[in-house]
Design a protein around this motif. Sequence first.
Motif, PDB file in Angstrom:
ATOM      1  N   PHE A   6      10.258 101.946 101.960  1.00  0.00           N
ATOM      2  CA  PHE A   6       9.481 102.822 102.830  1.00  0.00           C
ATOM      3  C   PHE A   6       9.891 104.257 102.524  1.00  0.00           C
ATOM      4  O   PHE A   6      11.077 104.572 102.468  1.00  0.00           O
ATOM      5  CB  PHE A   6       9.759 102.515 104.312  1.00  0.00           C
ATOM      6  N   TRP A  28       7.882  96.110  96.429  1.00  0.00           N
ATOM      7  CA  TRP A  28       6.716  96.502  97.221  1.00  0.00           C
ATOM      8  C   TRP A  28       7.028  97.864  97.815  1.00  0.00           C
ATOM      9  O   TRP A  28       8.121  98.092  98.338  1.00  0.00           O
ATOM     10  CB  TRP A  28       6.449  95.521  98.373  1.00  0.00           C
ATOM     11  N   TYR A  29       6.077  98.793  97.722  1.00  0.00           N
ATOM     12  CA  TYR A  29       6.333 100.114  98.285  1.00  0.00           C
ATOM     13  C   TYR A  29       5.059 100.667  98.900  1.00  0.00           C
ATOM     14  O   TYR A  29       3.951 100.228  98.593  1.00  0.00           O
ATOM     15  CB  TYR A  29       6.897 101.082  97.239  1.00  0.00           C
ATOM     16  N   ASP A  30       5.227 101.654  99.786  1.00  0.00           N
ATOM     17  CA  ASP A  30       4.145 102.130 100.646  1.00  0.00           C
ATOM     18  C   ASP A  30       3.299 103.216  99.982  1.00  0.00           C
ATOM     19  O   ASP A  30       3.003 104.241 100.587  1.00  0.00           O
ATOM     20  CB  ASP A  30       4.705 102.645 101.971  1.00  0.00           C
ATOM     21  N   GLN A  31       2.895 102.977  98.745  1.00  0.00           N
ATOM     22  CA  GLN A  31       2.148 103.983  97.995  1.00  0.00           C
ATOM     23  C   GLN A  31       0.772 104.259  98.581  1.00  0.00           C
ATOM     24  O   GLN A  31       0.304 105.395  98.629  1.00  0.00           O
ATOM     25  CB  GLN A  31       2.019 103.552  96.531  1.00  0.00           C
ATOM     26  N   LYS A  33      -0.205 103.830 101.679  1.00  0.00           N
ATOM     27  CA  LYS A  33      -0.154 104.178 103.102  1.00  0.00           C
ATOM     28  C   LYS A  33      -0.865 103.159 103.980  1.00  0.00           C
ATOM     29  O   LYS A  33      -1.351 103.496 105.066  1.00  0.00           O
ATOM     30  CB  LYS A  33      -0.756 105.575 103.334  1.00  0.00           C
ATOM     31  N   SER A  34      -0.947 101.925 103.538  1.00  0.00           N
ATOM     32  CA  SER A  34      -1.626 100.899 104.341  1.00  0.00           C
ATOM     33  C   SER A  34      -0.761 100.420 105.499  1.00  0.00           C
ATOM     34  O   SER A  34      -1.243  99.777 106.419  1.00  0.00           O
ATOM     35  CB  SER A  34      -1.990  99.696 103.455  1.00  0.00           C
ATOM     36  N   ILE A  35       0.535 100.755 105.434  1.00  0.00           N
ATOM     37  CA  ILE A  35       1.463 100.345 106.484  1.00  0.00           C
ATOM     38  C   ILE A  35       1.949 101.583 107.232  1.00  0.00           C
ATOM     39  O   ILE A  35       2.335 102.583 106.623  1.00  0.00           O
ATOM     40  CB  ILE A  35       2.677  99.605 105.889  1.00  0.00           C
ATOM     41  N   ASP A  36       1.915 101.511 108.553  1.00  0.00           N
ATOM     42  CA  ASP A  36       2.400 102.596 109.402  1.00  0.00           C
ATOM     43  C   ASP A  36       3.597 102.066 110.185  1.00  0.00           C
ATOM     44  O   ASP A  36       3.445 101.218 111.070  1.00  0.00           O
ATOM     45  CB  ASP A  36       1.282 103.056 110.345  1.00  0.00           C
ATOM     46  N   ILE A  46       3.605  92.514 106.051  1.00  0.00           N
ATOM     47  CA  ILE A  46       4.638  92.569 105.011  1.00  0.00           C
ATOM     48  C   ILE A  46       5.352  91.230 104.870  1.00  0.00           C
ATOM     49  O   ILE A  46       5.690  90.581 105.856  1.00  0.00           O
ATOM     50  CB  ILE A  46       5.658  93.682 105.336  1.00  0.00           C
TER      51      ILE A  46
END
Length: 284
Positions: A6, A28-31, A33-36, A46
């Motif tokens: 994150f 896996w990384y928040d490139q 921005k689908s995860i807040d 996730i």
Amino acid sequence: MKAIIFGSTGYLGRHLLAYLKKEKFDIWYDQNKSIDITERLSLNKINWNVDYVFLFAGKTGTNISFPEYKSFTLINEIGLLNIIEAIKDSSYNPKIIFPSTRLIYKGSDLELYEDAEKETKSVYAVNKLACENYLYAFANAHNLNFTIFRICVPYGNLFSKNYSYGTIGNFLNQALRHKKITLYGDGKLKRTFTYVEDIIHWIVQTISKESSNCEIFNLPGENLSLLKVASYFCDHFNCEIEFIEYPHEIKKLESGSTFFNSNKIRKIISLENKKYIKEWIYSL
């Protein structure tokens, strides 16, 4: 090894992502921005079946953290708690890796050990110390695993020549634009300066050790005065140092000298610097 990052677009996060890719991690990384992280339900998407969760997302700043206390607390504290809760609700138990800050310490003319006296002079510092305590509390109550790294002054940037991060960014920008670096007081306050590649390398080295479980480490570097580092910039960029008095509002938030003793981490990993700050400045 498998990892979740994150904050992969932030200063430390970008360097971490590049390093883990080089080391062939499955990431896996928040490139996109689908995860807040401030929305608990979004974290249900996730797959927590990984070895490490790097929580490098967050808001930073001292003065600005007061008027923006809501967003600082939401992102920095509630974000962590949401991640912890999501992991706790899963059937997995990855280790959470959390970067903390020198700003949780009370300043001292002596090296700071991990158990040194704490003093939080900004909302941001309160956030960081609170997060450390949340991790400890959940580890105690629910067997959460974590490692915390306290970072003093990072420097270096592998991705851009535009450098605006913290103390070193301020020195560099003043030297380039104004040919003058301003220092409050006499400039003799000391910090621990650490090259960003060393920060990432040492973090990844440490977390694989069982002795790092549920532990806090000061990250090492060079313990130097602000005056000494400013003089390196002036020598290289042919600029001057100007000493000025502390503005009242800044003086109230100044922590004093904060420089680390790193004996604890040195007991479990081998520490070799990729670069020293004078060498780095002279290469710019």
